[in-house]
Design an enzyme around this catalytic site. Structure first.
Site, PDB file in Angstrom:
ATOM      1  CG  ASN A  25      -1.740   1.201   1.409  1.00  0.00           C
ATOM      2  OD1 ASN A  25      -1.803   2.039   0.518  1.00  0.00           O
ATOM      3  ND2 ASN A  25      -2.403   1.325   2.557  1.00  0.00           N
ATOM      4  CE  LYS A  85      -0.225   3.199   4.646  1.00  0.00           C
ATOM      5  NZ  LYS A  85      -0.228   3.265   6.090  1.00  0.00           N
ATOM      6  CG  HIS A 139      -6.084   1.669   4.722  1.00  0.00           C
ATOM      7  ND1 HIS A 139      -5.679   2.648   5.596  1.00  0.00           N
ATOM      8  CD2 HIS A 139      -5.077   0.762   4.666  1.00  0.00           C
ATOM      9  CE1 HIS A 139      -4.455   2.352   6.039  1.00  0.00           C
ATOM     10  NE2 HIS A 139      -4.064   1.207   5.480  1.00  0.00           N
ATOM     11  CD  GLU A 178      -3.161   5.264   6.619  1.00  0.00           C
ATOM     12  OE1 GLU A 178      -3.083   5.314   5.382  1.00  0.00           O
ATOM     13  OE2 GLU A 178      -2.277   4.755   7.340  1.00  0.00           O
ATOM     14  CD  GLU A 235      -3.787  -2.839   7.063  1.00  0.00           C
ATOM     15  OE1 GLU A 235      -2.619  -2.964   6.716  1.00  0.00           O
ATOM     16  OE2 GLU A 235      -4.512  -1.905   6.700  1.00  0.00           O
ATOM     17  N   GLY A 266       1.853   2.049  10.829  1.00  0.00           N
ATOM     18  CA  GLY A 266       2.781   3.177  10.717  1.00  0.00           C
ATOM     19  C   GLY A 266       3.387   3.601  12.041  1.00  0.00           C
ATOM     20  CB  SER A 285       4.678  -2.068  12.143  1.00  0.00           C
ATOM     21  OG  SER A 285       4.222  -0.754  12.399  1.00  0.00           O
TER      22      SER A 285
END
Ligand code: PGA
Length: 251
Positions: free
Chosen positions: A8, A10, A97, A99, A170, A176, A215
């Site tokens: 990904n 991003k 996702h 985010e 996730e 991150g 991560s």
């Protein structure tokens, strides 16, 4: 079942940079990609065509988009349809996702609409789910995963499963942050997701790939993909460099 190794990217990389990274990655793994591995790159919209072009001859590789809108076309300023994504060479799309859920404010229902519409249009989908640290600490892991899966898969027909859909677990607190969930936490969550998929799809739920994300790095990838019910990984930061992601792909 092939392990799905997903990157990904991003909101990183220009089209040219993405193309170069994709080409280097394919060059680094072309002769060594094991037959039981499949790779999907999820670059920015502007890089989809260049990346698809760079991977034209790379066996085992495909391209996906990071988002989609659940309509064929229409007055939806700034949005993009499954057909437009496929026109750029996409075979996959990410939905849900964290985010997008937490920064952009996407609801479970919108994630569900995107998932079902994309599958019907012919895209394969990686549906992302995962709890926040507050939800985990309040003992709400099971409840959150169940709600996100149930709503996320609400419009999905059983016959679309398992080939066209994967679920990425996730944990939001591991994305991150450098904080990877430990093996017991990953195994527990993936077993729960498997149970929910079987309850939802019967036998088909056994073959839905469940990816871990949060991560993942070259140093921990091998241990993670060997865990029960881990059928691949979704990698952000460590997928941005060809050298680092090639080591994850081949871990
Ligand atoms: P990370 O991101 O690998 O940088 O934690 C994972 C993701 O957001 O899919």
């Amino acid at each position: 079942m092939k392990k799905l190794m997903a990157a990904n990217w991003k909101m990183y990389k220009t089209a040219g940079e993405a193309r170069t990274t994709a080409a280097s990655l394919a060059a680094l793994t072309a002769d060594t990609l094991p037959g039981d591995r499949e790779v999907v790159l999820f670059p920015q919209f502007t890089a989809l065509s260049p990346v698809a072009d760079a991977l034209r001859h790379a066996a085992g590789y495909s391209v996906g988009a990071q988002d989609v809108y659940p309509a064929a076309e229409g007055a939806f300023t700034g949005e993009i349809s499954p057909g437009m994504l496929m026109d750029c060479g996409c075979a996959w799309v990410l939905t849900g996702h964290s985010e997008r859920r937490h920064i952009i404010g996407e609801s479970d229902e919108l994630v569900g609409a995107k998932t079902a519409f994309s599958l019907n249009a012919g895209l394969k989908v990686v549906l992302c789910i995962g709890e926040t640290i507050e939800e985990r600490e309040a003992g709400r892991l099971g409840e959150v995963l169940e709600r996100q899966l149930e709503t996320g898969l609400a419009g999905v027909k059983g016959d679309a499963v398992p080939a066209a859909i994967a679920v990425a677990y996730e944990p939001v607190w591991a994305i991150g942050t450098g904080k990877v969930a430990g093996p017991p936490e990953i195994v527990e969550a993936h077993a729960l997701v498997r149970q929910l998929l079987v309850a939802r799809f019967g036998e088909g739920g056994v073959a839905v790939r469940i990816l871990y994300g949060g991560s993942v790095k070259p140093e921990n990838a091998r241990e993670i993909i060997a865990l029960d019910n881990v059928d691949g990984v979704l990698v952000g930061g460590a997928s941005l460099q060809a050298d680092s992601f090639s080591r994850i792909i081949l871990a």
